[in-house]
Design an enzyme around this catalytic site. Structure first.
Site, PDB file in Angstrom:
ATOM      1  CD  GLU A 193       1.119  10.880  -0.150  1.00 34.60           C
ATOM      2  OE1 GLU A 193       0.134  10.367   0.419  1.00 34.60           O
ATOM      3  OE2 GLU A 193       2.114  10.214  -0.505  1.00 34.60           O
TER       4      GLU A 193
ATOM      5  CB  CYS B  88      -1.838   6.867   2.192  1.00 32.67           C
ATOM      6  SG  CYS B  88      -2.940   5.686   2.969  1.00 32.67           S
TER       7      CYS B  88
ATOM      8  CD  GLU C  93      -1.720   2.230   1.970  1.00 29.60           C
ATOM      9  OE1 GLU C  93      -1.428   3.288   1.351  1.00 29.60           O
ATOM     10  OE2 GLU C  93      -1.772   2.150   3.197  1.00 29.60           O
TER      11      GLU C  93
END
Length: 487
Positions: free
Chosen positions: A389, A288, A254
């Site tokens: 991000e 996330c 992930e």
């Protein structure tokens, strides 16, 4: 109150024993809200990692042959122990990574639910019997645990991410070597203490903490480790994936996200703003699935920003042990520097600062890593914040005119973890959710991470899924058995 003491030293857990590292070195764990040392953790490396792998391999046969009921009973005991120790565990999370205590309690509850869900799934590992086209043939498929597993977890959810990997592995009959993030290892240590009380046999779970590369290299190179499960950055995930391929190790990953949130003009505006604020600033934006690109249809953008600004200005920032705190610090100096860089770059390239935009100068924040909750308007595709991000408390707002236009912009990234849509139009919700290139889509909903759901991404956001009805699949092998029966 600060429940962790800087003088307290924590050990590694290998083959049922708590032990210091051979080097006798320790990692200092820092409270990002106060700058205080909250504990010292033994730093192990190659020797301890090899010992942990030996223990996981030695215990695999007996654990994998244990009945599913016995494994499920242990996981259920651990579920209850987590809930019994909720307040202390929440304080550990808050002190070592800065999460507000209210959010930390929810993390403990989620971690506990992972053990309950997987305890229930442990007894549902099914095989198949197939009718053969030959009278004397008997055909069957059975499922068996993949083998000893290496798990590597991040700092932003230091308890629930450990639970999300530990629980399905144990339920499937796998043994584990866990390496938690060196910034936040104490949550994992406390969980292992409870696992010991719950009756997990010696060697079935092992905890090593230290230099990520040294530990990771040993885990990857040892052929006895049959699977790597990792949550973290895409950059690190690619390196692990490449090295795991040398032995064709099973992997589930992930990885990073860059979630778009699309707000259409027919949404329920007040409800939408409430959810966006809660989602964006949850865990100080360090998730996330945090909405990193907020696309608002031009016709309602001014109204959206006015409401959004009002709510963001009401957020209370500080040391999260206070019940009234909404936003804590970012985890460390490098995290703070990245947030600053993204905001400064956006403003230099034409973004408008709506609120925030600076490191907090309040006296009670001076020793921590606090960045004011920030909203940017007039953000475009040339800015760093649009393509990277941020992992911080910054909400960049974009405008769009048409559905096709915004779907194209939302999909214009290598990431594919999570996306969100706000609309009251059923047909639009179906069209857009199916057109978005993401592993998870929330429609008028921002809470994607649930134990009942299948969590994971596509493209460079990962491989495999965690949670939900298929949670054990990643830890099981399929074996095909044929036999000939004599008359």
């Amino acid at each position: 109150m600060e429940l962790l003491k800087s003088s307290k030293k924590y050990q590694l857990f290998i083959n049922g024993e708590w032990k210091n590292s051979i080097s006798n070195q320790f990692i200092e764990v820092i409270n990002p809200a106060t700058g205080n040392i909250v504990g010292q953790v033994a730093s192990g490396n190659i020797v301890e990692t090899k010992e942990a792998i030996d223990a996981a391999c030695d215990s695999f046969f007996s654990w994998s042959k244990e009945t599913s009921k016995a494994r499920a009973d242990i996981l259920m005991r651990l579920y209850f122990l987590l809930l019994e120790n909720e307040e202390y565990l929440a304080s550990v999370i808050t002190n070592e990574m800065g999460k507000p205590i209210v959010q930390a309690r929810k993390e403990v509850q989620t971690a506990a639910e992972h053990f309950r869900w997987n305890a229930e799934e442990a007894r549902r590992i099914y095989g198949q019997t197939i009718q053969s086209s030959e009278k004397q043939k008997r055909l069957s498929i059975i499922r068996q645990p993949v083998g000893p597993v290496a798990a590597i977890t991040p700092w932003n959810f230091p308890l629930s991410m450990v639970a999300r990997k530990l629980a399905p592995a144990l339920a499937s009959g796998c043994t584990i070597v866990l390496k938690p993030a060196e910034q936040t290892p104490i949550s994992a240590i406390e969980l292992f203490k409870l696992a010991e009380k719950a009756g997990v046999p010696n060697g079935v779970i092992n905890l090593v903490i230290g230099n990520p590369k040294e530990i990771g290299d040993v885990l990857l190179e040892d052929k006895r480790i049959r699977k790597i499960t990792f949550t973290g950055s895409t950059e690190v995930g690619k390196l692990l994936y490449k090295n795991a391929a040398k032995q064709v190790k099973r992997v589930s990953m992930e990885l990073g996200g860059h979630a778009p949130m699309i707000v259409f003009e027919d949404c329920d505006l007040e409800s939408t703003v409430n959810q966006v604020v809660k989602s964006k600033f949850n865990n100080t934006g360090q998730t996330c699935v945090s909405p990193n690109r907020i696309y608002v249809q031009q016709s309602i953008k001014d109204s959206f920003i006015n409401l959004f600004k009002e709510q963001v200005q009401s957020l209370k920032m500080g040391y999260g042990i206070d019940e009234n705190i909404d936003v804590g610090p970012v985890v460390n100096q490098s995290g703070l520097d990245k947030v600053k860089k993204h905001v400064e770059d956006a403003i230099q390239k034409g973004a408008t600062l709506v609120v925030g935009g600076t490191v907090s100068d309040k006296a009670n924040h001076k020793n921590g890593y606090f960045y004011e909750p920030t909203v940017l308007d007039h953000v475009d595709e040339q800015m760093l914040i649009t393509n990277q991000e941020t992992f911080g408390p910054v909400a960049p707002i974009f405008s769009f005119e048409t559905e096709d236009e915004v779907v194209k912009k939302a999909n214009n990234t290598d990431y594919g973890l999570a996306a969100y849509i706000f609309t009251e139009n059923l047909s639009r919700s179906v069209r857009v959710s199916e057109a978005l290139e993401y592993g998870m889509v929330g429609i008028n909903d921002t809470v994607l991470s649930q134990v009942e759901g299948s969590f994971g991404g596509i493209k460079e956001s990962g491989i495999g899924r965690e949670g939900g009805p298929g949670c054990l699949e990643e830890f099981l092998e399929t074996k095909w058995i044929t036999s000939t029966i004599r008359d």
